[in-house]
Design an enzyme around this catalytic site. Structure first.
Site: not given
Ligand code: ATR
Length: 276
Positions: A17, A66, A87, A102, A150, A241
């Site tokens: 970032s 977060k 975020n 996000d 999951n 991503g």
């Protein structure tokens, strides 16, 4: 005076970032600098007070803060409140306001592959923090058919039970998800399996993914995970991503400066950094 921005997390040295935002500040000739700051969990409250005291203009928040940061902020955006994670923080006249870009960043990036999301059947792989932001953001935009696969099915069930939006969802084990993978128009991989340096990891078999399915993996290092490689062999339209990373940053930049930056340039710069 130069405006100060930052990203807080622990660890923080790996964060891309600072490069992304400092590139933008210099390109748009904004007198500002963005610093990576390592903040250990036990000092989070003090760190937030300190950032406020020095008049920071805004900052990003990454793991593990977060969710933990929420009690120390002055106000929360409704979607960030629903997601339960922040975020991006904006300092508005001394008040710290928390947002979550996000999930909305992911959705903006996904729209590069598929503009109309309504009526699409979506499978999310994983049920952690990233899955939560993406699930709630898609649901808040009216996507009404989203299943979650999951490893620990109880986490998928609990995620579904806390969704405040009107959405039809089933919780699946990974193998149930793999068996019915051909039912979906869009499949989104949100776990960290396959991330560098574990390049051979694969969380979900691509064997039943049908040709033309949009398959997105939120990992950007490597730019192509083993899962994306396998999905591509099945004829899927794949996305890594990078889009999510760039759009969450672009949306944060817009909140801080009022200007939505050139995301194509951001992607090119990030690709260069990642050796793509
Ligand atoms: P994040 O905030 O990055 O999403 P997280 O909240 O720790 O991280 O969630 C990690 C996700 O990756 C979860 O869905 C987790 O599955 P469990 O809920 O069963 O723990 C998934 N995950 C992590 N390691 C995994 C593994 N080895 N195989 C399959 N899934 C895994």
């Amino acid at each position: 005076m130069e405006n100060l921005f930052a990203v807080i997390g622990d660890p923080i040295a790996h964060s891309m970032s600072p490069i992304m935002h400092n590139d933008l500040f210099s390109f748009y000739k904004i007198d500002a600098h963005y610093h990576p700051l390592r903040v250990q969990q036990e000092y989070l409250e003090d760190a937030i007070k300190g950032l406020k005291a020095i008049g920071i203009s805004g900052f990003n928040v990454t793991a593990p803060h977060k969710t933990a940061i929420i009690p120390f902020l002055d106000q929360l955006d409704p979607l960030a409140k629903t997601i339960g994670a922040v975020n991006t923080v904006v300092n508005e006249n001394g008040r710290l306001i928390g947002y979550n870009t996000d999930g909305s960043g992911f959705v903006r990036g996904l729209r590069e592959k598929i503009v109309e999301l309504l009526g699409k059947k979506v499978l999310i792989i994983g049920a952690g923090g990233a899955a939560r932001a993406i699930y709630f953001s898609l649901a808040s935009e009216g996507v009404s058919d989203i299943d979650i696969a999951n490893r620990t099915i109880e986490r998928a069930e609990s995620l579904i039970s806390t969704c405040p939006f009107s959405v039809r969802s089933r919780s699946l084990t990974m193998s149930e998800g793999e068996e019915c993978a051909n039912d979906y128009n869009i499949i989104i991989q949100t776990t960290s399996i396959g991330m560098s340096p574990q390049l051979e990891g694969i969380p979900f078999s691509a064997k039943n993914i049908k040709s033309g399915t949009i398959v997105s993996d939120i990992i950007y290092n490597p730019l192509e995970t083993k899962f994306l490689r396998e999905a591509k062999k099945k004829g899927a339209i794949v996305q890594n991503g990078l889009q999510m990373f760039v759009y969450q940053g672009a949306l944060a930049f817009e909140k801080w400066t009022g200007m939505f930056p050139d995301t194509e340039m951001m992607k090119r710069n990030m690709m260069n950094q990642l050796g793509g």
